[in-house]
Design a protein around this motif. Structure first.
Motif, PDB file in Angstrom:
ATOM      1  N   VAL A  18     -17.039   5.402  -2.403  1.00  0.00           N
ATOM      2  CA  VAL A  18     -16.392   4.202  -2.427  1.00  0.00           C
ATOM      3  C   VAL A  18     -17.304   3.192  -3.161  1.00  0.00           C
ATOM      4  CG1 VAL A  18     -15.782   2.133  -0.935  1.00  0.00           C
ATOM      5  CG2 VAL A  18     -14.977   4.371  -0.203  1.00  0.00           C
ATOM      6  N   ASP A  19     -16.882   2.340  -4.144  1.00  0.00           N
ATOM      7  CA  ASP A  19     -17.473   1.316  -4.867  1.00  0.00           C
ATOM      8  C   ASP A  19     -17.324  -0.021  -4.505  1.00  0.00           C
ATOM      9  OD1 ASP A  19     -15.623   1.254  -6.438  1.00  0.00           O
ATOM     10  OD2 ASP A  19     -16.758   1.338  -8.270  1.00  0.00           O
ATOM     11  N   LYS A  20     -16.169  -0.369  -3.860  1.00  0.00           N
ATOM     12  CA  LYS A  20     -15.624  -1.486  -3.463  1.00  0.00           C
ATOM     13  C   LYS A  20     -14.865  -1.587  -2.422  1.00  0.00           C
ATOM     14  CE  LYS A  20     -17.093  -4.048  -7.625  1.00  0.00           C
ATOM     15  NZ  LYS A  20     -17.955  -5.027  -7.717  1.00  0.00           N
ATOM     16  N   VAL A  21     -14.788  -2.517  -1.736  1.00  0.00           N
ATOM     17  CA  VAL A  21     -14.209  -2.957  -0.611  1.00  0.00           C
ATOM     18  C   VAL A  21     -13.882  -4.333  -0.624  1.00  0.00           C
ATOM     19  CG1 VAL A  21     -13.511  -2.787   1.835  1.00  0.00           C
ATOM     20  CG2 VAL A  21     -15.060  -1.302   0.645  1.00  0.00           C
ATOM     21  N   ILE A  22     -12.334  -4.861  -0.501  1.00  0.00           N
ATOM     22  CA  ILE A  22     -12.243  -5.970  -0.482  1.00  0.00           C
ATOM     23  C   ILE A  22     -11.371  -6.666   0.552  1.00  0.00           C
ATOM     24  CG2 ILE A  22     -12.905  -6.738  -3.149  1.00  0.00           C
ATOM     25  CD1 ILE A  22      -9.639  -7.128  -3.552  1.00  0.00           C
ATOM     26  N   ASP A  23     -11.375  -7.869   1.125  1.00  0.00           N
ATOM     27  CA  ASP A  23     -10.417  -8.415   2.212  1.00  0.00           C
ATOM     28  C   ASP A  23      -9.261  -8.922   1.143  1.00  0.00           C
ATOM     29  OD1 ASP A  23     -11.655  -7.951   4.588  1.00  0.00           O
ATOM     30  OD2 ASP A  23     -13.117  -9.202   3.707  1.00  0.00           O
ATOM     31  N   ILE A  24      -8.142  -8.689   1.829  1.00  0.00           N
ATOM     32  CA  ILE A  24      -6.730  -9.350   1.362  1.00  0.00           C
ATOM     33  C   ILE A  24      -6.517 -10.549   1.924  1.00  0.00           C
ATOM     34  CG2 ILE A  24      -4.342  -8.953   0.616  1.00  0.00           C
ATOM     35  CD1 ILE A  24      -6.324  -6.973  -0.732  1.00  0.00           C
ATOM     36  N   PRO A  25      -6.637 -11.839   1.591  1.00  0.00           N
ATOM     37  CA  PRO A  25      -6.624 -13.023   2.242  1.00  0.00           C
ATOM     38  C   PRO A  25      -5.234 -13.255   2.719  1.00  0.00           C
ATOM     39  CG  PRO A  25      -6.737 -13.531   0.051  1.00  0.00           C
ATOM     40  CD  PRO A  25      -6.992 -12.124   0.003  1.00  0.00           C
ATOM     41  N   ASN A  26      -5.091 -14.173   3.905  1.00  0.00           N
ATOM     42  CA  ASN A  26      -3.888 -14.385   4.467  1.00  0.00           C
ATOM     43  C   ASN A  26      -2.734 -13.204   4.773  1.00  0.00           C
ATOM     44  OD1 ASN A  26      -4.461 -17.220   4.015  1.00  0.00           O
ATOM     45  ND2 ASN A  26      -3.984 -16.932   1.736  1.00  0.00           N
ATOM     46  N   SER A  27      -3.544 -12.105   5.218  1.00  0.00           N
ATOM     47  CA  SER A  27      -2.776 -11.055   5.420  1.00  0.00           C
ATOM     48  C   SER A  27      -3.045 -10.305   6.691  1.00  0.00           C
ATOM     49  CB  SER A  27      -2.984  -9.850   4.045  1.00  0.00           C
ATOM     50  OG  SER A  27      -2.368 -10.649   2.920  1.00  0.00           O
ATOM     51  N   GLN A  28      -2.027  -9.602   7.307  1.00  0.00           N
ATOM     52  CA  GLN A  28      -2.153  -8.712   8.270  1.00  0.00           C
ATOM     53  C   GLN A  28      -1.359  -7.535   8.129  1.00  0.00           C
ATOM     54  OE1 GLN A  28      -2.020 -10.170  12.549  1.00  0.00           O
ATOM     55  NE2 GLN A  28      -3.034 -12.149  11.650  1.00  0.00           N
ATOM     56  N   GLY A  29      -1.697  -6.351   8.332  1.00  0.00           N
ATOM     57  CA  GLY A  29      -1.095  -5.132   8.420  1.00  0.00           C
ATOM     58  C   GLY A  29      -0.556  -4.913   6.644  1.00  0.00           C
ATOM     59  N   GLN A  50      -0.572  -0.700 -11.000  1.00  0.00           N
ATOM     60  CA  GLN A  50       0.290  -0.880 -12.340  1.00  0.00           C
ATOM     61  C   GLN A  50       0.193   0.246 -13.049  1.00  0.00           C
ATOM     62  OE1 GLN A  50      -0.543  -4.917 -13.870  1.00  0.00           O
ATOM     63  NE2 GLN A  50       1.575  -4.980 -13.886  1.00  0.00           N
ATOM     64  N   ARG A  51       1.217   0.859 -13.743  1.00  0.00           N
ATOM     65  CA  ARG A  51       1.271   2.079 -14.540  1.00  0.00           C
ATOM     66  C   ARG A  51       0.848   2.154 -15.750  1.00  0.00           C
ATOM     67  NH1 ARG A  51       4.993   5.716 -10.354  1.00  0.00           N
ATOM     68  NH2 ARG A  51       5.980   4.157  -9.456  1.00  0.00           N
ATOM     69  N   HIS A  52       1.062   0.920 -16.557  1.00  0.00           N
ATOM     70  CA  HIS A  52       0.966   0.922 -17.983  1.00  0.00           C
ATOM     71  C   HIS A  52      -0.475   1.021 -18.228  1.00  0.00           C
ATOM     72  CE1 HIS A  52       1.037  -3.191 -17.043  1.00  0.00           C
ATOM     73  NE2 HIS A  52       0.595  -3.549 -18.162  1.00  0.00           N
ATOM     74  N   LYS A  53      -1.226   0.181 -17.203  1.00  0.00           N
ATOM     75  CA  LYS A  53      -2.956   0.200 -17.607  1.00  0.00           C
ATOM     76  C   LYS A  53      -3.420   0.134 -16.406  1.00  0.00           C
ATOM     77  CE  LYS A  53      -3.021  -4.685 -18.221  1.00  0.00           C
ATOM     78  NZ  LYS A  53      -3.660  -5.538 -18.775  1.00  0.00           N
ATOM     79  N   THR A  54      -4.817   0.277 -16.087  1.00  0.00           N
ATOM     80  CA  THR A  54      -5.382  -0.463 -14.835  1.00  0.00           C
ATOM     81  C   THR A  54      -5.208  -1.580 -14.925  1.00  0.00           C
ATOM     82  OG1 THR A  54      -6.651   1.779 -15.152  1.00  0.00           O
ATOM     83  CG2 THR A  54      -7.557   0.353 -13.429  1.00  0.00           C
ATOM     84  N   GLY A  55      -4.181  -2.434 -14.325  1.00  0.00           N
ATOM     85  CA  GLY A  55      -4.104  -3.682 -14.095  1.00  0.00           C
ATOM     86  C   GLY A  55      -4.312  -4.200 -12.886  1.00  0.00           C
ATOM     87  N   TYR A  56      -3.041  -4.771 -12.059  1.00  0.00           N
ATOM     88  CA  TYR A  56      -3.218  -5.167 -11.101  1.00  0.00           C
ATOM     89  C   TYR A  56      -2.938  -3.799  -9.756  1.00  0.00           C
ATOM     90  CZ  TYR A  56      -1.893  -9.661 -12.829  1.00  0.00           C
ATOM     91  OH  TYR A  56      -1.709 -10.755 -13.697  1.00  0.00           O
ATOM     92  N   VAL A  57      -3.303  -4.008  -8.633  1.00  0.00           N
ATOM     93  CA  VAL A  57      -3.106  -3.397  -7.651  1.00  0.00           C
ATOM     94  C   VAL A  57      -2.441  -4.364  -6.717  1.00  0.00           C
ATOM     95  CG1 VAL A  57      -3.777  -1.699  -5.833  1.00  0.00           C
ATOM     96  CG2 VAL A  57      -5.136  -1.703  -7.845  1.00  0.00           C
ATOM     97  N   PHE A  58      -1.042  -3.920  -6.328  1.00  0.00           N
ATOM     98  CA  PHE A  58      -0.389  -4.732  -5.558  1.00  0.00           C
ATOM     99  C   PHE A  58      -0.352  -4.289  -4.212  1.00  0.00           C
ATOM    100  CE2 PHE A  58       1.546  -5.188  -9.663  1.00  0.00           C
ATOM    101  CZ  PHE A  58       1.431  -6.710  -9.749  1.00  0.00           C
ATOM    102  N   CYS A  59      -0.758  -5.221  -3.059  1.00  0.00           N
ATOM    103  CA  CYS A  59      -0.866  -5.112  -1.713  1.00  0.00           C
ATOM    104  C   CYS A  59       0.166  -5.953  -0.788  1.00  0.00           C
ATOM    105  CB  CYS A  59      -2.120  -5.528  -1.225  1.00  0.00           C
ATOM    106  SG  CYS A  59      -3.451  -4.756  -2.192  1.00  0.00           S
ATOM    107  N   ASN A  60       1.089  -5.225  -0.248  1.00  0.00           N
ATOM    108  CA  ASN A  60       1.996  -5.692   0.804  1.00  0.00           C
ATOM    109  C   ASN A  60       1.450  -6.145   2.212  1.00  0.00           C
ATOM    110  OD1 ASN A  60       3.939  -5.800  -1.109  1.00  0.00           O
ATOM    111  ND2 ASN A  60       4.947  -3.863  -0.423  1.00  0.00           N
ATOM    112  N   ALA A  61       1.780  -7.366   2.768  1.00  0.00           N
ATOM    113  CA  ALA A  61       1.473  -7.338   4.109  1.00  0.00           C
ATOM    114  C   ALA A  61       2.613  -7.104   4.830  1.00  0.00           C
ATOM    115  CB  ALA A  61       1.170  -9.082   4.318  1.00  0.00           C
ATOM    116  N   GLU A  62       2.543  -6.305   5.863  1.00  0.00           N
ATOM    117  CA  GLU A  62       3.869  -5.839   6.752  1.00  0.00           C
ATOM    118  C   GLU A  62       4.005  -7.048   7.694  1.00  0.00           C
ATOM    119  OE1 GLU A  62       3.425  -1.784   7.890  1.00  0.00           O
ATOM    120  OE2 GLU A  62       5.599  -2.142   8.884  1.00  0.00           O
ATOM    121  N   PHE A  63       3.127  -7.566   8.200  1.00  0.00           N
ATOM    122  CA  PHE A  63       3.199  -8.495   9.458  1.00  0.00           C
ATOM    123  C   PHE A  63       3.424  -9.878   9.146  1.00  0.00           C
ATOM    124  CE2 PHE A  63       0.396  -5.028  11.639  1.00  0.00           C
ATOM    125  CZ  PHE A  63       1.387  -4.222  11.859  1.00  0.00           C
TER     126      PHE A  63
END
Ligand code: K7E
Ligand code: CUA
Length: 642
Positions: free
Chosen positions: A172-183, A190-203
């Motif tokens: 592991v080289d990085k760990v970040i918190d996803i703000p305003n999120s639970q679950g 993204q698949r066309h390039k190393t762009g965004y990584v999208f993260c869904n809050a389930e709760f």
């Protein structure tokens, strides 16, 4: 390969019941568990293929292809890297496929006694004191629609975090918190390039979650977060009213997707299952970026990141495609054309044609018009994989089967629901039992190769020797290279890998010797500079102005650079160990007796741990990793003075 029928019967003969009886029993149990589910199943969907509940009617002819062998002889290498999430273990595992040999466990959101992860100075900083986690989804970085071999991203549902593993070192080289999120649950790069990584809050939670709106769930919402996968920094978030489950991206960089159950906005199970319809949320990335550029955003709480408030109704930012209630997995076909939305509580998969989405965003067609097929695949469809030959493989939880179906036939059947079109369902294969995720070799890339399929079963029940109340999971390997799916291997796993991706071995190039490129080494270089020390050469004890005792030590099989060192009782001691060995697979470590200190230092690596020296006396430190014929002699004394 054996006839599978025979193989199954043989296995089943060990117990008092036949395999078939056990299967019926288990299915009934699953149905009982899902009683609420069955009662509320959505009405027959339009264009349903009316597939039979059992195996397909047409017998499958013997295939003529040459079957790949799952047997990898001793000393031979596998063809694929499998990256498995570790579920509640908080880790990521690497398996070789098709052998299913476990090659490595990568500690991520956990405390690992073997490597010291979670207790070494740098990992402690990354984890911020939270030593547990719940990993569900592992995905690699992409360039041009396929894996670029640089990073692995993994979620932590428990603490709303995203971690990145550097594929050079598989650390592991990085760990970040996803703000305003639970679950934080579904993630997808993204698949066309190393762009965004999208993260869904389930709760869904109040925004801001500071004590306001607690008793008014209608004010709750959830975030779809765009993280820059290179910098590992949050860029923006979209706030929606529904909870977001699985995540996917297209191949062009135009859209991200989230399945959304609980359109009811309920907070109890019963409330969440009231409506017959939920949605696939489609996020229009260009429009979101434009809103961020133009400042049409809000701030939520103390988080500095821009938030697009897209709650309520369809907008240029997010469109809600109606699908039968409580969808779960969303997977995009390797040709980039379709997003497959698995029904979970509906026995269907909704096929959304991605190139129709622009017209729907423009208001020319209705969001639901983007659905071009809805084949019936079995009870409890969860996730879908692909073989690159036009077939989809959907995991069916309640029925405990993998359903193979033909995408084009499903589309034809939906267009003319008169029963004249051929049944898109090709085969249903029993799996053992209650399959969750599934994935196929290179399935999440444009290069899906249709060789191997994994069924990650949630229950193993009677498939392995009884080891007490907690059973292993059962990850089953299925040969999909022919017309017919064939089960070839049962792989027990420690609970509970949710998801796995299978990556052609040529795409991954780990280093054999530590390249010292991660941020960790910037930290050690800075310390060494402060103290006037050369990490690879010096063995010195430095008392810092704040009282901390830094012990810089080297190792070279079978010796430490220091036979002993002195500290005072109660001193804060920091061991900084640098391994001078420049030899592949020559790891040392450092274990300080009676101090809960134990960590790994690979070839050309530096690592450190901090502890408080105990009461006066002699304490042996030793190398815990077998490194040399004189490994047991590789030790020294810490003399603790009063
Ligand atoms: Cu289906 Cu967390 Cu991917 Cu588990 S989720 S199965
Ligand atoms: Cu060094 Cu064992």
């Amino acid at each position: 390969m054996n006839d599978l029928e025979t193989e199954d019967k043989t296995t089943g003969a060990t117990g008092p019941e036949t395999l078939e009886e056990r299967r019926v029993f288990l299915t009934q149990m699953a149905l009982l568990g899902g009683a609420l589910v069955g009662a509320g199943c959505s009405p027959e969907p339009k264009g349903s293929s009316k597939s039979p509940a059992g195996p397909p009617p047409a017998p499958i002819t013997k295939k003529s292809h040459s079957e790949p062998s799952a047997h990898v002889k001793p000393g031979q290498l596998d063809d694929y890297y499998g990256f498995w999430s570790g579920g509640q273990s908080g880790e990521v595992r690497i398996l070789g496929l098709p052998s299913m040999r476990e090659l490595k466990r990568i500690p991520v959101f956990n405390r690992c006694a073997a490597t010291g992860w979670g207790a070494t100075d740098h990992s402690k900083e990354l984890l911020g004191g939270r030593m547990s986690g719940d990993t569900h989804h592992v995905h690699l970085s992409y360039t041009g629609g396929t894996y670029d071999g640089r990073y692995v991203f993994v979620n932590d549902k428990a603490s709303a975090r995203l971690a990145r593993i550097n594929c050079e070192t598989m650390e592991v080289d990085k760990v970040i918190d996803i703000p305003n999120s639970q679950g934080t649950h579904g993630i997808f790069p993204q698949r066309h390039k190393t762009g965004y990584v999208f993260c869904n809050a389930e709760f869904r939670t109040p925004h801001v979650n500071d004590g306001r709106d607690m008793t008014d769930p209608t004010k709750y919402g959830a975030m779809h977060t765009a993280v820059d996968g290179e910098e590992m920094v949050v860029k923006w978030q979209v706030l929606v009213e529904g909870n977001l489950d699985l995540c996917a991206t297209d191949y062009q960089g135009n859209y991200s997707f989230a399945t959304c159950y609980n359109s009811e906005g309920g907070v109890t199970l019963e409330q969440m299952m009231g409506a017959d319809q939920d949605h696939l949320y489609v996020f229009n990335l260009k429009n979101c970026e434009k809103a961020v550029r133009e400042g049409k955003t809000i701030k939520v709480g103390n988080s500095p990141y821009p938030v697009i408030d897209a709650r309520g109704k369809d907008s240029p930012y997010v469109m809600r495609v109606p699908v039968p209630k409580s969808p779960h997995g969303v997977n995009v076909s390797p040709d980039g054309k379709y997003a497959m939305c698995a029904g979970k509580l509906s026995p269907t998969v909704s096929v959304v044609q991605i190139d129709k989405l622009a017209s729907a965003f423009a208001g020319k067609i209705k969001p639901r018009d983007c659905v071009v097929a809805e084949p019936e695949v079995g009870l409890g469809p969860l996730h879908t994989a692909f073989d690159g030959r036009g077939n989809a493989y959907t995991s069916i939880f309640i029925d405990s089967v993998m359903t193979k179906w033909d995408i084009n036939k499903a589309i034809q059947a939906y267009k003319s629901p008169d029963g004249k079109t051929p049944n898109p369902v090709i085969q249903k294969l029993d799996v053992h039992y209650q399959v969750g995720h599934t994935n196929a070799s290179m399935s999440e890339t444009k290069d899906a190769d249709g060789k191997w399929l994994m069924a990650l079963c949630k229950f193993s029940k009677d498939r392995f020797l009884n080891v007490g109340p907690l059973h292993g999971e059962n990850d089953q390997l299925i040969d999909i290279s022919g017309n017919e799916m064939k089960l070839v291997h049962d792989g027990p796993t420690f609970p509970e890998p949710h998801d796995a991706v299978i990556v052609a071995k040529d795409l991954i190039h780990p280093k054999k010797i530590q390249p010292r490129t991660d941020a960790r080494f910037a930290m050690y270089s800075a310390w060494a500079k402060e103290d006037g020390v050369e990490l690879f050469k010096d063995n010195r004890v430095i008392r810092r102005p704040d009282g901390t005792v830094r012990v810089y030590m080297t190792s070279q099989a079978p010796n430490y650079g220091m036979r002993d060192f002195k500290v005072k009782a109660g001193d804060r001691v920091q061991i900084i160990l640098t391994n001078q060995d420049n030899v592949e697979d020559l790891s040392h470590g450092f274990c300080m007796s009676l101090h809960d200190v134990n960590f790994l230092v690979n070839s050309r690596d530096t690592n450190s741990m901090t502890f408080t020296a105990a009461s006066p006396g002699v304490y042996w430190y030793y190398c815990p990793w077998f490194c040399h014929a004189l490994h047991l002699e590789m030790r020294g004394r810490m003399i603790v003075e009063a």
